[in-house]
Motif scaffolding. Sequence first.
Motif, PDB file in Angstrom:
ATOM      1  N   ILE A 183       0.845  -1.196   0.000  1.00 29.38           N
ATOM      2  CA  ILE A 183       0.000   0.000   0.000  1.00 29.38           C
ATOM      3  C   ILE A 183       0.884   1.250   0.000  1.00 29.38           C
ATOM      4  CG2 ILE A 183      -1.584   1.395   1.394  1.00 29.38           C
ATOM      5  CD1 ILE A 183      -2.927  -1.190   2.292  1.00 29.38           C
ATOM      6  N   GLY A 184       0.593   2.171  -0.911  1.00 32.88           N
ATOM      7  CA  GLY A 184       1.323   3.436  -0.959  1.00 32.88           C
ATOM      8  C   GLY A 184       2.635   3.408  -1.713  1.00 32.88           C
ATOM      9  N   LYS A 185       2.957   2.290  -2.386  1.00 35.78           N
ATOM     10  CA  LYS A 185       4.210   2.191  -3.117  1.00 35.78           C
ATOM     11  C   LYS A 185       3.961   1.877  -4.593  1.00 35.78           C
ATOM     12  CE  LYS A 185       7.023   2.924   0.301  1.00 35.78           C
ATOM     13  NZ  LYS A 185       7.895   4.132   0.324  1.00 35.78           N
ATOM     14  N   GLY A 186       4.327   2.808  -5.469  1.00 34.62           N
ATOM     15  CA  GLY A 186       4.185   2.587  -6.897  1.00 34.62           C
ATOM     16  C   GLY A 186       5.217   1.586  -7.399  1.00 34.62           C
ATOM     17  N   ILE A 187       5.007   1.078  -8.606  1.00 31.90           N
ATOM     18  CA  ILE A 187       5.900   0.069  -9.175  1.00 31.90           C
ATOM     19  C   ILE A 187       6.373   0.517 -10.552  1.00 31.90           C
ATOM     20  CG2 ILE A 187       6.119  -2.334  -9.902  1.00 31.90           C
ATOM     21  CD1 ILE A 187       3.797  -2.992  -8.007  1.00 31.90           C
ATOM     22  N   ASN A 225       3.304   2.014 -12.403  1.00 25.34           N
ATOM     23  CA  ASN A 225       1.984   1.568 -11.966  1.00 25.34           C
ATOM     24  C   ASN A 225       1.686   2.180 -10.600  1.00 25.34           C
ATOM     25  OD1 ASN A 225      -0.285   0.191 -11.075  1.00 25.34           O
ATOM     26  ND2 ASN A 225       0.742  -1.781 -10.889  1.00 25.34           N
ATOM     27  N   ILE A 226       0.715   3.075 -10.566  1.00 23.85           N
ATOM     28  CA  ILE A 226       0.280   3.684  -9.304  1.00 23.85           C
ATOM     29  C   ILE A 226      -1.011   2.997  -8.883  1.00 23.85           C
ATOM     30  CG2 ILE A 226      -0.416   5.790  -8.113  1.00 23.85           C
ATOM     31  CD1 ILE A 226       2.480   5.869  -8.850  1.00 23.85           C
ATOM     32  N   HIS A 227      -0.893   1.889  -8.180  1.00 22.85           N
ATOM     33  CA  HIS A 227      -2.086   1.154  -7.751  1.00 22.85           C
ATOM     34  C   HIS A 227      -2.756   1.800  -6.542  1.00 22.85           C
ATOM     35  CE1 HIS A 227       0.542  -0.398  -4.634  1.00 22.85           C
ATOM     36  NE2 HIS A 227       1.316  -1.010  -5.540  1.00 22.85           N
ATOM     37  N   PRO A 231      -2.552   6.412   0.201  1.00 22.08           N
ATOM     38  CA  PRO A 231      -1.518   7.440   0.103  1.00 22.08           C
ATOM     39  C   PRO A 231      -0.698   7.298  -1.180  1.00 22.08           C
ATOM     40  CG  PRO A 231      -0.825   5.714   1.600  1.00 22.08           C
ATOM     41  CD  PRO A 231      -2.249   5.415   1.253  1.00 22.08           C
ATOM     42  N   LEU A 232      -0.440   8.397  -1.825  1.00 22.67           N
ATOM     43  CA  LEU A 232       0.317   8.397  -3.073  1.00 22.67           C
ATOM     44  C   LEU A 232       1.809   8.238  -2.770  1.00 22.67           C
ATOM     45  CD1 LEU A 232      -0.032   8.925  -6.185  1.00 22.67           C
ATOM     46  CD2 LEU A 232       0.585  11.300  -5.697  1.00 22.67           C
TER      47      LEU A 232
END
Length: 315
Positions: A183-187, A225-227, A231-232
């Motif tokens: 959660i909160g971590k883009g890839i 990828n911003i799932h 939190p961004l």
Amino acid sequence: MSEVKKIATRESYGNALVDLGKEHDDLIVLDADLAGATKTGIFKKAFPERHLDCGIAEANMAGIAAGLSTCGKVPFISTFAMFAAGRAYEQVRNSIGYPHLNVKIGATHAGISVGEDGATHQCLEDLALMREIPGMVVINPSDDVEARAAVKAAYEHVGPVYLRFGRLALPVINDTPDYKFEIGKGIVLKEGTDVTVFATGLCVSSALEAAEMLEKDGISAKVVNIHTIKPLDEELVVKAAKETGKVVTVEEHSVIGGLGSAVCEVLSEKAPTKVLRVGIQDVFGESGPAVELVHKYGLDAEGVYGKIKTFVKEN
């Protein structure tokens, strides 16, 4: 070349609930007379005593879930995004968000890919509505693998979580040994030097395919990828923007209030960058076949490719 496997994330939601239900007796699933559509019917078949059909009464369902959470249960309320974020907004805000209760919201049939159900059912505002609620985690998975992981992470997170799922079957893109959901971590899915493309949900696969097309034109696109919309991953957003100098956001949501707005808010404060927001441009959807609507509104690979190419060349 073998055909890419496609699975609707609403299917992933139903299957993930069953897997979690086998491990956790405190998990309760509620739906609003839509068990077949939201796929909570899969959970109902496996655990009938832990499935509650609240009828076509979404606001009441939110209240029931709030009460269950205060009794040590972990309720997942399930309905279409239009009803979860729209019809029941007040109850989600005041009965779940305000007291910061441990309720999870499984919102299916989001975006224009709902198809023939038309504008009244194509919720394009839910990410904006949900991320405005203090303490609400907002997740928009891109495929089956990510959706399953997101449901598990939502269960483990203490506090309200909004999960956005779709009706249309999507390509499975995260079935790799090193995939990790947090959660909160883009890839970062692809490295690039000319432009960073932040995508979410259905549009992640479109962005990846568009990036391959751009390579043939000599444009190197970094795809992220911003799932988790909230939190961004602000650190990743700022770092990527500084590296490429140009940013594109792609989402099956209004360009007002969703991923595009979230990214622009961060960059305006920490790293002013030229941004193009690709999404639904302040209009309602319409009835039609899902794939054709995705194409018409420029959210397929072809549409995303064209918009990014023009943006990069003009800026």
